[in-house]
Design an enzyme around this catalytic site. Structure first.
Site, mmCIF file in Angstrom:
data_model
loop_
_atom_site.group_PDB
_atom_site.id
_atom_site.type_symbol
_atom_site.label_atom_id
_atom_site.label_comp_id
_atom_site.label_asym_id
_atom_site.label_seq_id
_atom_site.Cartn_x
_atom_site.Cartn_y
_atom_site.Cartn_z
ATOM 1 N N GLU A 74 0.820 -1.070 0.274
ATOM 2 C CA GLU A 74 -0.086 0.048 0.025
ATOM 3 C C GLU A 74 0.934 1.195 0.059
ATOM 4 O O GLU A 74 0.415 2.390 -0.499
ATOM 5 C CB GLU A 74 -1.042 0.063 1.186
ATOM 6 N N HIS A 143 -10.668 -4.877 9.864
ATOM 7 C CA HIS A 143 -11.581 -4.983 8.538
ATOM 8 C C HIS A 143 -12.925 -4.185 8.566
ATOM 9 O O HIS A 143 -13.558 -4.435 7.699
ATOM 10 C CB HIS A 143 -11.616 -6.311 7.943
#
Ligand SMILES: Cc1ncc(C[n+]2csc(CCOP(=O)(O)OP(=O)(O)O)c2C)c(N)n1
Lengths: 339, 320
Positions: A74, A143
């Protein structure tokens, strides 16, 4: 108008902007999927199409040069997007689950967000970072977060949190055309939600609230998935003669202060519903705005409905309690009416 | 390095426990009663067990989103793991963590980790604790081939080299990160080779062969315990199931999984390598015991209660 899901509306926006503007590229993990896998080429095309299928079909339409599958990194993804944006592309980078921003945050909060200001107005960074927010999937603490409040604390970042398919398409197209870095937060529990979405391209301005219900007694200010809970409460209470206005700011930054204050001035009672954080979140920011600008209109203290100040629990039994729910919103409205 | 019969039987039992646990989750998951995401470890049993059979309970491991196998290999309680995965209060993390966050610090299990690349930086911290306390402890991280591309993984490796930490970085190269092949995503394709550039011993082993993993780890653990610093082990293996349960696996070759099951089954490979020492009956007895144990874990997990509402607010701070 055509009925489309939130997922399809987002895909529509990406496809139409890519077709319109060659400088738009998508960058992210498994946007197509199947690269380097053992299946024959034809079979594995669009093997994923994004982990929840949002980008499915775009690689077939636009190819590898514009729908770019990346390694799992990322920091390099968002850094590359920032560098490409400041040099002429319009990247749309995907963080998959917004929770993963931690790995890449420098590229946003120290780089892209500050280019324009630090460089004396001589640069722009037109990138969009897409990602999923929201609890409700039992996806546990890493998440399920909705960290839009964290992005919004950084000047220079625009933060968009659409609640419907129609808004998602119009706001995403605007975000891609926008010359500032935009964080676009898609609620994972809304992907299958259906609504009317024009086939043609259209934009919705960033920083303009939408009144999803008009009413006179109480204003509920809510974002994303919370808007639907607020609407549900408004519909229910209307039958009892309590008239609730639901204001969806749609973007956290810039914030439509005027749109919010106008509603507060007319009702004098406010409930703010927010999934982001129990402290230093969107709800607190809006409450402060109201306290400082519209105190004299208030007939009762502002009610804040947020999750508790805890990580998101895994067990569905606890997660259900963690997410602000319709009962809490309804109770808050009733309490304000009695105050 | 000779393992005695007892050690061999224990290693087999651990691998069988992982296999049974994962295959059972695969079937139970179709009932819809398991919340959230499940990532199964089947096919990689020899790595977790080959590594952890070299460790003491006081050594630490840091795991991944595909963590059940590591948990079992490090000695986590199977009943409590199963209850956790079902979201029950009897779970190892009281139902607050789920499949991707199972941890048991009393067993040296620092947690499965839903952040790809999350373990190596934590594990150098555990290694720092061991070095500071001078207690001979080691810490091991597990990372996938996909995770090897996260920058922080190699930042952690460099730190371990600079500080000569007793850390071991295990890369489980199962060929895929989600739906993307390692052939595409890993530049140079050679994770151990990449690591070697940081100035530490790095080897590649067959991760379907318990003995290959065991021996490479034994050497790395010995080096670490003696103050010789960190090591890297790249273990090549295969994942038999989808990235997560529900993944249709369109990126896989035709017959790929059937071939893996037939030719690269770590349990079969173990059984054939130990055929002279371990009898078929002994292994079958273990199979039956483990099956009963997992059956029982599922029955109890299903029957267990969900956490009560009050537990939503506990455990945020040490004193909340
Ligand atoms: C920081 C971060 N980025 C992305 C993801 C989404 N994700 C979960 S598992 C995974 C693939 C990991 O592949 P690999 O490291 O090879 O491990 P494997 O699944 O093969 O065991 C990805 C991309 C994540 N959980 N965390």
């Amino acid at each position: 108008m055509t009925i489309k899901t939130y997922r399809e509306a987002i895909r529509d926006a990406l496809a139409q902007e890519m077709a319109r503007d060659e400088s738009v590229v998508l960058i992210g993990e498994d946007l197509r999927g199947g690269h380097g896998g053992n299946a024959p080429e034809e079979a594995k095309v669009e093997a994923f199409g994004g982990v929840l299928g949002v980008t499915k079909g775009l690689w077939t339409q636009f190819g590898s040069a514009r729908v770019i599958d990346t390694p799992i990194t990322e920091s390099a993804i968002i850094g590359m997007a920032a560098g490409a944006a400041v040099t002429g592309l319009r990247p749309v980078a995907e963080l998959m689950f917004m929770d993963f921003f931690g790995v890449s945050h420098d590229a946003l909060y120290n780089q892209a967000a500050k280019f324009r200001y630090m460089f004396g107005g001589k640069a722009k960074a037109p990138l969009v970072v897409r990602g999923m927010i929201g609890a409700g999937f039992s996806a546990a603490a890493q998440h399920s977060q909705s960290p839009y409040n964290i992005f919004a604390t950084t000047p220079g970042l625009k933060v968009v949190v659409p609640s419907s398919p129609y808004d998602a398409k119009g706001l995403l197209i605007q975000s891609i055309r926008d010359d500032d870095p935009v964080v676009f937060c898609e609620h994972k529990m809304l992907y299958d939600m259906k609504g009317e979405v024009p086939d043609e391209s259209y934009t919705l301005p960033l920083g303009q609230a939408n009144y999803t219900r008009e009413g006179e007694d109480v204003t509920i200010i809510a974002l994303s998935a919370m808007v639907h809970k607020a609407n549900q409460v408004a519909d229910k209470l209307l039958k009892e003669g309590i008239s609730v206005e639901v204001v969806d700011p749609r973007t956290v930054s810039p914030l439509d202060e005027e749109g919010i204050l106008e509603s507060v001035a007319s009702t004098g009672r406010v409930v703010i519903v927010d999934e982001s954080a129990a402290r230093f979140g969107f709800a607190h920011d809006v409450a402060a705005l109201i306290a400082s600008q519209a105190f004299h209109f208030l007939k009762a203290p502002v009610a804040l409905i947020t999750p508790p100040h805890t990580p998101v629990p895994f067990s569905p039994a606890l997660e259900k309690l963690w997410i602000p729910d319709v009962d809490r919103i309804e109770a808050a409205v009733r309490q304000l009416m009695e105050a | 390095m000779e393992l005695n019969t007892q050690q061999l039987l224990k290693a087999y039992r651990k691998m069988r426990e992982i296999r049974e646990f994962e295959e059972r989750l695969h079937t139970e998951n179709t009932s819809g009663d398991i919340p959230g995401f499940i990532h199964l470890y089947t096919g990689e049993e020899a790595i977790a067990v080959g590594v952890c059979e070299n460790l003491q309970q006081t050594d630490y491991i840091g795991s991944t989103h595909r963590g059940h196998g590591h948990c079992i290999a490090k000695g986590c309680d199977i009943h409590a793991m199963m209850a956790e995965i079902f979201g029950k209060d009897a779970g190892l993390c009281r139902g607050k963590g789920g499949s991707m966050h199972i941890a048991d610090l009393s067993k040296g299990m620092l947690g499965a980790n839903a952040i790809v690349g999350g373990a190596p930086p934590l594990v150098i911290g555990a290694a720092l604790t061991a070095k500071t306390r001078n207690n001979g402890g080691v810490a091991v991280s597990f990372t996938g081939d996909g995770g090897s591309n996260q920058g922080l993984v190699f930042e952690a490796i460099n730190m371990a080299v600079v500080l000569q930490l007793p850390a071991i970085f295990v890369f489980e190269n199962n060929g895929y990160g989600e739906a993307t092949g390692h052939n595409y995503a890993v530049g140079g394709r050679d994770i151990a080779g990449r690591a070697a550039g940081f100035g530490l011993p790095a080897v590649t082993v067959d991760g379907t062969d318990f003995f290959a993993v065991y021996e490479a780890t034994a050497e790395a653990v010995k080096r670490a315990r003696e103050g010789g610093g960190p090591s890297v082990i790249e273990a090549k293996a295969f994942r038999w199931h989808g990235h997560f349960e529900g993944d249709p696996g369109l990126y896989r070759g035709e017959g790929e999984i059937e071939r893996l099951r037939a030719d690269h089954d770590p349990l079969k490979i173990f059984a054939s390598k130990t055929a002279g020492t371990l009898t078929r009956e002994a292994l079958e007895a273990i199979d039956a015991e483990v099956k009963a144990q997992v059956d029982d874990a599922v029955i109890k997990a299903r029957a267990a209660g969900y956490p009560v509402a009050e537990s939503l607010l506990t455990d945020v701070y040490v004193s909340y």
